[in-house]
Design an enzyme around this catalytic site. Structure first.
Site, mmCIF file in Angstrom:
data_model
loop_
_atom_site.group_PDB
_atom_site.id
_atom_site.type_symbol
_atom_site.label_atom_id
_atom_site.label_comp_id
_atom_site.label_asym_id
_atom_site.label_seq_id
_atom_site.Cartn_x
_atom_site.Cartn_y
_atom_site.Cartn_z
ATOM 1 N N MET A 30 -21.827 -18.692 108.522
ATOM 2 C CA MET A 30 -21.666 -17.814 107.358
ATOM 3 C C MET A 30 -21.065 -16.478 107.816
ATOM 4 S SD MET A 30 -24.618 -18.764 104.665
ATOM 5 C CE MET A 30 -25.990 -17.919 105.399
ATOM 6 N N LEU A 33 -20.177 -13.016 113.050
ATOM 7 C CA LEU A 33 -20.337 -13.796 114.277
ATOM 8 C C LEU A 33 -20.875 -12.951 115.435
ATOM 9 C CD1 LEU A 33 -17.019 -15.854 114.086
ATOM 10 C CD2 LEU A 33 -19.304 -16.470 113.242
ATOM 11 N N HIS A 34 -21.694 -13.591 116.256
ATOM 12 C CA HIS A 34 -22.292 -12.910 117.407
ATOM 13 C C HIS A 34 -22.342 -13.882 118.587
ATOM 14 C CE1 HIS A 34 -25.792 -15.251 116.303
ATOM 15 N NE2 HIS A 34 -25.748 -14.727 115.075
ATOM 16 N N HIS A 37 -23.248 -17.552 118.102
ATOM 17 C CA HIS A 37 -22.199 -18.459 117.613
ATOM 18 C C HIS A 37 -21.283 -18.875 118.766
ATOM 19 C CE1 HIS A 37 -23.101 -16.246 113.746
ATOM 20 N NE2 HIS A 37 -23.228 -17.499 113.376
ATOM 21 N N GLN A 61 -27.460 -21.563 98.812
ATOM 22 C CA GLN A 61 -28.621 -21.635 99.695
ATOM 23 C C GLN A 61 -29.450 -20.344 99.679
ATOM 24 O OE1 GLN A 61 -25.994 -22.239 103.270
ATOM 25 N NE2 GLN A 61 -27.595 -21.112 104.327
ATOM 26 N N GLN A 155 -33.524 -26.214 109.801
ATOM 27 C CA GLN A 155 -32.184 -26.556 109.302
ATOM 28 C C GLN A 155 -31.545 -27.641 110.186
ATOM 29 O OE1 GLN A 155 -28.980 -23.765 107.789
ATOM 30 N NE2 GLN A 155 -28.316 -23.929 109.911
ATOM 31 N N ARG A 189 -28.286 -11.300 110.616
ATOM 32 C CA ARG A 189 -29.111 -10.318 109.896
ATOM 33 C C ARG A 189 -29.488 -9.114 110.768
ATOM 34 N NH1 ARG A 189 -31.535 -13.228 105.224
ATOM 35 N NH2 ARG A 189 -30.767 -15.327 105.486
HETATM 36 O O1 PAF Z 1 -26.770 -21.590 109.546
HETATM 37 C C1 PAF Z 1 -25.877 -21.192 108.786
HETATM 38 O O2 PAF Z 1 -25.119 -20.275 109.096
HETATM 39 C C2 PAF Z 1 -25.718 -21.844 107.420
HETATM 40 O O3 PAF Z 1 -26.944 -22.231 106.909
HETATM 41 C C3 PAF Z 1 -24.728 -23.014 107.412
HETATM 42 C C4 PAF Z 1 -25.200 -24.157 108.293
HETATM 43 C C5 PAF Z 1 -23.365 -22.537 107.874
HETATM 44 C C6 PAF Z 1 -24.584 -23.556 105.989
HETATM 45 O O4 PAF Z 1 -24.134 -22.576 105.109
#
Ligand code: PAF
Length: 281
Positions: A30, A33-34, A37, A61, A155, A189
């Site tokens: 989403m 980026l850090h 990622h 979500q 997740q 966040r």
């Molecule tokens: O973990 C995330 O950044 C999100 O939940 C994802 C997997 C990209 C789905 O929107």
């Protein structure tokens, strides 16, 4: 790195890769980026011909509109970071209509119950939203391998189930949590925390490490009481702490030798919700 801003141009790119029989590693994000990622891309780079990432802040979500509105959006920075990293071949930044051409509805999934535990209970509809967007991205990206961070451990388990339920030929890889020097789990966040808050938030991981020491020495209810005591403070609010079976994600109140357990914690620091977890050794 090639950047695609709509599904039409992106599908042309995928078609070419598939015609050339390239294997595709995919890490959806989403944005904001850090280094966490980057560790996903590093792993993907080793195992695939092509590495693709996506940036899409998925509205379905979020169960809290304020959280969605405040979610950091730093697309220009993200593109630059990815270019500098030299790890990613293509970045897909779809528009809402590329993911939700028929309106922003969540699908409903049965993941065998794991969707109702922890984050599922705290954030109703959250995992249906995650399932909906990830299923659509998998259809469009057609990856062989997909990479998700263990910070969102539930997740990760949900995505493993999604692939099983939909019978997709995609291998799901869980990547270890990347931490700041003080132990705080890296998260988009964290950008919303002040420097002082970042320092105090180190208590979350410190506590998880303590839990790992207490594991099998004292009882689960006693561990919970100790954690609750630690977070009786004004600058942080413990939303939940529990120990769960790693497969069923059901909370346990005693240990058995033949199962794996993990501690899960959610703490609110100001209006930032931080989540973390640790496999118990
Ligand atoms: O973990 C995330 O950044 C999100 O939940 C994802 C997997 C990209 C789905 O929107």
């Amino acid at each position: 790195m090639q950047v695609f801003y709509d599904s039409h141009s992106f599908s042309g790119y995928i078609k070419t890769q598939k015609e050339q029989h390239k294997t595709i590693g995919f890490a959806p994000t989403m944005g904001a980026l850090h280094a966490g990622h980057i560790s996903l891309y590093k792993e993907a780079r080793q195992e695939n011909d092509i590495v693709i990432s996506s940036v899409f802040v998925n509205p379905t979500q979020f169960n809290n509109p304020e959280d969605l509105e405040k979610y950091p959006r730093t697309v220009e920075d993200d593109v630059k970071k990815l270019e500098d990293s030299n790890l990613v071949d293509a970045l897909y930044i779809p528009r809402v209509e590329d993911i939700y051409p028929n309106g922003m509805d969540r699908k409903h999934y049965d993941f065998g119950g794991i969707e109702n535990e922890m984050e599922g209970a705290a954030r109703p509809g959250h995992f249906d939203g995650v399932g909906t967007v990830v299923e659509e991205l998998f259809v469009q990206v057609q990856p062989n391998n997909a990479y998700f961070g263990e910070k969102d451990f539930q997740q990760l388990k949900i995505i493993e189930k999604l692939v099983e339920v939909l019978d997709l030929k995609i291998k799901i890889h869980g990547v270890k949590i990347h931490r700041e020097e003080n132990g705080l789990a890296m998260s988009s966040r964290n950008m919303r925390l002040s420097e002082i808050e970042k320092e105090t938030s180190a208590l979350i991981y410190k506590t998880l490490k303590k839990v790992n020491e207490w594991f099998k020495v004292i009882s689960v209810p006693e561990i919970k009481t100790r954690v609750e005591e630690i977070f009786k403070r004004k600058d942080m609010e413990l939303e939940y702490f529990l120990i769960a079976d790693e497969e069923t994600l059901k909370e346990v109140d005693f240990f058995s030798e033949d199962r794996n357990f993990r501690a899960f914690i959610v703490v609110n620091v100001g209006n930032v919700r931080l989540i973390d977890n640790l496999h118990l050794e």
